[in-house]
Design an enzyme around this catalytic site. Structure first.
Site, PDB file in Angstrom:
ATOM      1  N   LYS A  33      35.880  46.399  34.653  1.00 31.44           N
ATOM      2  CA  LYS A  33      35.548  45.017  34.157  1.00 31.44           C
ATOM      3  C   LYS A  33      34.996  44.305  35.294  1.00 31.44           C
ATOM      4  CE  LYS A  33      40.312  43.746  35.222  1.00 31.44           C
ATOM      5  NZ  LYS A  33      41.823  43.622  34.510  1.00 31.44           N
ATOM      6  N   ARG A 117      51.856  37.538  28.793  1.00 27.75           N
ATOM      7  CA  ARG A 117      50.648  37.174  28.831  1.00 27.75           C
ATOM      8  C   ARG A 117      49.792  37.546  27.470  1.00 27.75           C
ATOM      9  NH1 ARG A 117      46.335  39.381  33.471  1.00 27.75           N
ATOM     10  NH2 ARG A 117      46.706  41.281  32.375  1.00 27.75           N
ATOM     11  N   TYR A 248      26.346  20.892  56.756  1.00 24.12           N
ATOM     12  CA  TYR A 248      26.837  19.726  55.956  1.00 24.12           C
ATOM     13  C   TYR A 248      27.918  18.883  56.320  1.00 24.12           C
ATOM     14  CZ  TYR A 248      23.415  20.734  51.981  1.00 24.12           C
ATOM     15  OH  TYR A 248      22.598  20.633  51.193  1.00 24.12           O
ATOM     16  N   MET A 293      25.256  26.400  49.706  1.00 24.23           N
ATOM     17  CA  MET A 293      24.848  27.437  48.373  1.00 24.23           C
ATOM     18  C   MET A 293      24.354  28.628  48.826  1.00 24.23           C
ATOM     19  SD  MET A 293      23.002  26.089  44.687  1.00 24.23           S
ATOM     20  CE  MET A 293      23.968  24.740  44.903  1.00 24.23           C
TER      21      MET A 293
HETATM   22  C1  PLP Z   1      42.776  44.583  35.599  1.00 26.91           C
HETATM   23  C2  PLP Z   1      43.642  45.501  34.855  1.00 26.91           C
HETATM   24  C3  PLP Z   1      44.247  46.706  35.423  1.00 26.91           C
HETATM   25  C4  PLP Z   1      43.646  47.218  36.745  1.00 26.91           C
HETATM   26  O1  PLP Z   1      44.365  46.402  37.629  1.00 26.91           O
HETATM   27  P1  PLP Z   1      44.526  46.846  39.265  1.00 26.91           P
HETATM   28  O2  PLP Z   1      45.560  46.086  40.233  1.00 26.91           O
HETATM   29  O3  PLP Z   1      42.941  46.672  39.759  1.00 26.91           O
HETATM   30  O4  PLP Z   1      44.564  48.306  39.548  1.00 26.91           O
HETATM   31  C5  PLP Z   1      44.883  47.322  34.656  1.00 26.91           C
HETATM   32  N1  PLP Z   1      45.526  47.129  33.327  1.00 26.91           N
HETATM   33  C6  PLP Z   1      45.121  45.963  32.780  1.00 26.91           C
HETATM   34  C7  PLP Z   1      45.695  45.676  31.442  1.00 26.91           C
HETATM   35  C8  PLP Z   1      44.314  45.125  33.316  1.00 26.91           C
HETATM   36  O5  PLP Z   1      44.032  43.794  32.967  1.00 26.91           O
END
Ligand code: PLP
Length: 338
Positions: A33, A117, A248, A293
């Site tokens: 992701k 969550r 800056y 930036m």
């Molecule tokens: C992001 C995520 C992971 C991975 O977590 P890491 O700590 O990077 O290994 C695993 N399960 C879910 C549901 C996540 O959102």
């Protein structure tokens, strides 16, 4: 703009370490992701495929579509199907959302074992299985997520106990409702390495693969190496005298005559601005003044500068976590596998 290098040897080394813990490459579901934690999703997907990884985890259906050709199985954590995708499995995060999945969608059920969550409540299992059946979905797995696997506390243990109960009940319900044999998974990187004898069907591994775990010493993991390094190129140099100020707001005053150069990496590219006046590179080069930036100034005269080769060090300066440092890196930055 700055540029990124990805160290293939370090990445494969990390996958070796992870595969040893999961007891098999086929039990690794690599989390890709957010542009593979800022590393570049296509670069990492192609390396993962070369290594033999067949499973991936992403947040959205669009992300799953982008990497469809690299993997056999792609878990989508929080989205609904947009287009046909044979590889994708979609997460049920809420009982009320089940009617939004088209008939025959392959789904995995997330159960809330304490993080509060996402996921259905443990008490809703029967109701949820019933709704899945009615909607005609194909339930393949049940999973959960730990809220404190990276902290030394009793939390890890009670959440595991909760998931154990979920597994028992889910197995019985699966038989009753005529679903096939379910798979179960609960581990992110930290949780995987806390299992003394890992036995789940897969682990969802992100940060460990990228080599940037930040664990208390008692549960730290040996042998992981950061994969990503970030370099910037010099735009210009100048000699500054005592009393002159950089950047800056004139927040840094020169104490002793020196050469200060400006490099093409700023907060617009993903350099956390909170590091202003508070960062030194791995080679001991000091950042001066505020990060702009697209610019940041260092006491340096080299044409290129290594900004970092271990995101955990930047995270420490910024009082944040390596995840934020890495995912802040813009997708437009050029990535090269070395
Ligand atoms: C992001 C995520 C992971 C991975 O977590 P890491 O700590 O990077 O290994 C695993 N399960 C879910 C549901 C996540 O959102």
């Amino acid at each position: 703009m700055a540029y990124i290098t990805l160290n293939k040897q370090s990445f494969f080394n990390n996958l070796d370490v992870i595969a040893y813990a999961t007891k098999g490459v086929n039990k690794i579901a690599l989390v890709l992701k957010d542009n593979a934690y800022g590393h570049g999703v296509f670069e990492i997907a192609s390396l993962a495929k070369e290594y033999g990884i067949t499973k991936a985890v992403v947040q959205t259906a669009k992300e799953a579509q982008n990497i469809e050709s690299f993997f056999d199985y792609i878990l989508v954590l929080a989205d609904f199907p947009h287009a046909a995708n044979d590889k994708a499995r979609y997460t049920i995060n809420d009982l009320k959302a089940i009617n939004r999945f088209p008939h025959a969608t392959k789904v995995e059920l997330k159960v809330d074992t304490g993080m509060h969550r996402n996921g259905i409540a443990m008490s809703e299992l029967r109701k949820t299985f019933c709704a899945i059946k009615e909607q005609g979905l194909v339930l393949e797995a049940v999973f959960t997520h730990h809220r404190s696997a990276d902290e030394l506390s009793s939390e890890w243990f009670w959440q595991n106990d909760n998931f154990k109960k979920v597994k028992q009940e889910a197995r019985i319900l699966a038989k009753e409702f005529g679903f096939g044999e379910l798979r179960f998974h609960s581990s992110n990187s930290a949780a995987l390495f806390r299992h003394v004898d890992f036995s789940e069907d897969m682990a969802r591994v992100g940060i460990a693969a990228y080599g940037c775990m930040e664990l208390p010493e008692a549960i730290s993991v040996e042998g992981l190496k950061p994969v990503l390094s970030l370099y910037a190129n010099k735009i210009s140099s100048r000699e500054l005298k005592k009393g002159e100020c950089v950047g800056y707001g004139a927040t840094y005053e020169i104490e002793k005559e020196c050469i200060v150069s400006n490099y093409n990496f700023g907060y617009g590219d993903g350099f956390l601005r909170v590091c202003s006046n508070n960062y030194t590179t791995p080679h001991g080069v000091k950042l001066l003044g505020r990060i702009s930036m697209d610019n940041s100034s260092f006491v340096c005269d080299e044409d290129k500068i290594l900004i970092f080769d271990d995101a955990t060090q930047v995270a420490e300066a910024a009082k944040t976590i390596s995840y934020e440092v890495l995912t802040s890196l813009k997708a437009e930055i050029q990535r090269e596998i070395v």
